[in-house]
Design a protein around this motif. Structure first.
Motif, PDB file in Angstrom:
ATOM      1  N   PHE A  34       8.519  -2.696 -11.527  1.00 44.14           N
ATOM      2  CA  PHE A  34       9.049  -3.061 -12.836  1.00 44.14           C
ATOM      3  C   PHE A  34       7.960  -2.939 -13.920  1.00 44.14           C
ATOM      4  O   PHE A  34       8.279  -2.967 -15.104  1.00 44.14           O
ATOM      5  N   GLU A  35       6.702  -2.828 -13.515  1.00 43.59           N
ATOM      6  CA  GLU A  35       5.606  -2.626 -14.462  1.00 43.59           C
ATOM      7  C   GLU A  35       5.309  -1.134 -14.564  1.00 43.59           C
ATOM      8  O   GLU A  35       4.868  -0.512 -13.597  1.00 43.59           O
ATOM      9  N   GLU A  36       5.536  -0.567 -15.724  1.00 45.13           N
ATOM     10  CA  GLU A  36       5.408   0.872 -15.918  1.00 45.13           C
ATOM     11  C   GLU A  36       3.989   1.369 -15.714  1.00 45.13           C
ATOM     12  O   GLU A  36       3.766   2.515 -15.308  1.00 45.13           O
ATOM     13  N   SER A  37       2.988   0.524 -15.966  1.00 51.58           N
ATOM     14  CA  SER A  37       1.604   0.979 -15.842  1.00 51.58           C
ATOM     15  C   SER A  37       1.139   1.093 -14.395  1.00 51.58           C
ATOM     16  O   SER A  37       0.056   1.639 -14.147  1.00 51.58           O
ATOM     17  N   TYR A  38       1.923   0.602 -13.443  1.00 53.64           N
ATOM     18  CA  TYR A  38       1.530   0.706 -12.045  1.00 53.64           C
ATOM     19  C   TYR A  38       1.834   2.111 -11.532  1.00 53.64           C
ATOM     20  O   TYR A  38       2.819   2.357 -10.819  1.00 53.64           O
ATOM     21  N   ARG A  39       0.979   3.044 -11.892  1.00 55.90           N
ATOM     22  CA  ARG A  39       1.089   4.433 -11.474  1.00 55.90           C
ATOM     23  C   ARG A  39      -0.260   5.111 -11.681  1.00 55.90           C
ATOM     24  O   ARG A  39      -1.074   4.665 -12.498  1.00 55.90           O
ATOM     25  N   VAL A  40      -0.523   6.155 -10.933  1.00 51.41           N
ATOM     26  CA  VAL A  40      -1.725   6.961 -11.103  1.00 51.41           C
ATOM     27  C   VAL A  40      -1.331   8.191 -11.898  1.00 51.41           C
ATOM     28  O   VAL A  40      -0.637   9.072 -11.385  1.00 51.41           O
ATOM     29  N   LEU A  74      11.274   5.775  -6.683  1.00 55.43           N
ATOM     30  CA  LEU A  74       9.903   5.855  -7.159  1.00 55.43           C
ATOM     31  C   LEU A  74       9.447   7.309  -7.215  1.00 55.43           C
ATOM     32  O   LEU A  74       9.874   8.147  -6.420  1.00 55.43           O
ATOM     33  N   ASP A  75       8.545   7.594  -8.180  1.00 60.11           N
ATOM     34  CA  ASP A  75       8.045   8.960  -8.306  1.00 60.11           C
ATOM     35  C   ASP A  75       6.668   9.078  -7.666  1.00 60.11           C
ATOM     36  O   ASP A  75       6.103   8.109  -7.148  1.00 60.11           O
ATOM     37  N   ALA A  76       6.103  10.280  -7.703  1.00 57.39           N
ATOM     38  CA  ALA A  76       4.847  10.568  -7.018  1.00 57.39           C
ATOM     39  C   ALA A  76       3.696   9.750  -7.576  1.00 57.39           C
ATOM     40  O   ALA A  76       2.798   9.323  -6.828  1.00 57.39           O
ATOM     41  N   GLU A  77       3.670   9.503  -8.906  1.00 57.42           N
ATOM     42  CA  GLU A  77       2.582   8.725  -9.495  1.00 57.42           C
ATOM     43  C   GLU A  77       2.625   7.270  -9.030  1.00 57.42           C
ATOM     44  O   GLU A  77       1.579   6.650  -8.822  1.00 57.42           O
ATOM     45  N   GLN A  78       3.820   6.738  -8.872  1.00 62.47           N
ATOM     46  CA  GLN A  78       3.954   5.359  -8.376  1.00 62.47           C
ATOM     47  C   GLN A  78       3.549   5.262  -6.906  1.00 62.47           C
ATOM     48  O   GLN A  78       2.900   4.304  -6.491  1.00 62.47           O
ATOM     49  N   ILE A  79       3.929   6.242  -6.113  1.00 61.37           N
ATOM     50  CA  ILE A  79       3.545   6.260  -4.704  1.00 61.37           C
ATOM     51  C   ILE A  79       2.030   6.365  -4.575  1.00 61.37           C
ATOM     52  O   ILE A  79       1.405   5.708  -3.725  1.00 61.37           O
TER      53      ILE A  79
END
Length: 511
Positions: free
Chosen positions: A226-232, A262-267
């Motif tokens: 739910f936090e958008e910043s949690y991604r690479v 979930l997308d690749a950046e989140q994974i």
């Protein structure tokens, strides 16, 4: 000024009205209240996904289970601040788990006021009192307070219209008393939020979450995505499961991609954090409302063994005394049994008295007695349990309340009582306790299917290493079932090699 107060009053009466997809309250939050951004600048608080979802579903009674740093504490503070300044006569209280957190929350609230338009601060919202614990608005007869869970008298003598209890899973062990005091101060029309990240399967927050359906609380669960910043950013070019490192769980990744989207950046972000946090990751960054409670990086016992025990334990054959006595294996002729007993004072609050029945040769758990029993009542139940299990050896901890139980057993001429060092009962000391726990941990790790009680196994999850090097139940949890089992297995080990003589010193009185 009277006009300003009347305008605020009118706004306060329409906070729930919606303008498009936004409630008036959220429009005020987004247009007036400023917070510190992650880049350290000040920005208006525009509700994020978790905050919007909470706003959409919340009721007068709410419990929030969440991953770390989703902004729920900040949003509830903003929500209550708006209600405090638009509804005259409002008392708002936010309660943190410790003093440091209380100060941080109050900084957020002070920042809301300090960055309001000057006309509002000098008019209807002028402060008469502002400290590290309280802001008072005399023109409105409203106030905003901060407290800590360490104060058992919090809320006494007050009427609280908005109550936010933060990080309840980390409240002190006597936090249940504080929570009861606070809730008693909230009238029927008041609003309550119990909020926390998980902290093991025990304690007041876990219990409140489990019984929310019975108590009428609306449950809100917010996972880490739910936090958008949690991604690479720019990371995770391979798909879920491809080039998975040590921190990855391929099946888990695929389920999140296919089931949640979930997308690749989140994974990629998940892989990094799971590799760093290891066993704590499901707790700190929750993905579902079951597994997040199971993690405890400081747990004394093997968590995998606990899970195996829970998966294979089976339901009790009998449940007696309103569930206080559970029986998995009735006594069998010719077999010998040990009853490990951790007594307690018997009050309706605090620790439970617990007795664990094990079969001497195998160590398998046969029955469990757990409840608030005063010494005399516990004595009678132990005698009955001993008779039920072939004149079982009663191993009663003689510390504290155990002396009273042992005195009653002597008065009843009960002879089949464990004794050591010339005294009846089992002594748990600074020397014997670590050895007892190590013995239990070894048995649990090698033979988890010996244990049948979910109550016991869940206590094992929250039995942790303390800062001073000792071990015990984490704040808000209990360890009575664990200690009773440690006593039973400790006695089994102590009498090994002594044959059946220990069990032939006498017989229990027949009732």
């Amino acid at each position: 000024m009277n006009g300003d107060i009347e305008l605020l009053r009118r706004l306060g009466g329409s906070l729930e009205h919606r303008v498009g997809e936004w409630a008036v309250r959220d429009l005020m939050i987004a247009g007036l209240l400023k917070v510190r951004s992650k880049t350290r600048g000040l920005i208006l608080l525009k509700p994020n996904r978790a905050q919007r979802e909470y706003s959409r579903r919340c009721s007068k009674r709410n419990i929030v289970l969440k991953a770390r740093q989703l902004g729920i504490t900040t949003y509830v503070a903003a929500r209550y601040f708006v209600q405090t300044i638009t509804q005259p006569g409002t008392v708002t209280v936010q309660v943190a788990h410790n003093q440091e957190s209380a100060e941080e929350i109050f900084k957020i609230v002070h920042r809301f006021w300090e960055n309001l338009p000057e006309g509002m601060k000098c008019g209807a919202l002028v402060r008469s009192r502002a400290s590290v614990r309280q802001i008072a608005f005399p023109q409105l007869d409203s106030e905003y307070r901060i407290a800590t869970a360490a104060d058992p008298n919090a809320g006494r003598g007050m009427t609280i219209h908005n109550l936010h209890c933060s990080e309840v899973a980390r409240w002190p062990r006597d936090g249940a008393e504080t929570l009861a005091s606070l809730r008693a101060a909230v009238p029927e029309g008041g609003e309550i939020v119990l909020e926390s990240t998980p902290n093991g399967t025990g304690g007041i927050f876990y219990e409140e979450w489990q019984k929310a359906g019975e108590t009428g609380y609306t449950k809100h669960f917010f996972p880490w995505w739910f936090e958008e910043s949690y991604r690479v950013r720019g990371g995770g070019k391979s798909g879920a499961g491809d080039d998975a490192g040590a921190g990855a769980n391929i099946d888990g990744e695929i389920a999140l991609v296919e089931g949640v989207g979930l997308d690749a950046e989140q994974i990629a972000w998940r892989r990094e954090n799971w590799a760093q946090l290891r066993g704590l990751a499901p707790q700190e960054f929750a993905e579902d409302e079951v597994s997040c409670f199971r993690a405890s990086g400081e747990c004394v016992f093997d968590l995998d063994a606990i899970e195996r025990g829970l998966a294979e334990r089976g339901e009790p054959l009998e449940s007696r005394q309103n569930g206080r006595l559970l029986v998995w294996f009735p006594a069998q002729a010719g077999k010998q049994y040990i009853v490990g007993v951790d007594p307690a004072g018997g009050g309706s609050e605090g620790d439970y008295a617990c007795a664990q029945v094990i079969e001497r040769r195998t160590g398998i758990q046969c029955a469990e007695l757990c409840g608030h029993f005063p010494p005399r009542e516990l004595t009678q139940k132990l005698i009955e349990l001993g008779i039920l299990y072939n004149d079982a050896l009663l191993v009663v901890e003689r510390n504290n309340h155990g002396y009273g139980v042992l005195a009653h057993l002597r008065a009843e001429e009960c002879l089949n009582v464990y004794h050591e060092g010339g005294q009846d009962g089992w002594l748990t000391s600074a020397v014997s306790r670590p050895a007892m726990i190590e013995n239990l941990a070894a048995v649990l790790a090698t033979e988890p299917t010996l244990f049948r009680s979910a109550r016991f196994l869940n206590e094992c999850r929250t039995f942790v290493r303390q800062v001073d090097g000792s071990s015990g139940a984490m704040a808000g949890a209990h360890d009575d079932c664990v200690m009773a089992m440690a006593i039973a297995l400790g006695a089994r080990r102590a009498v090994a090699g002594q044959g059946a003589r220990v069990f032939e010193v006498g017989s229990l009185p027949v009732r």
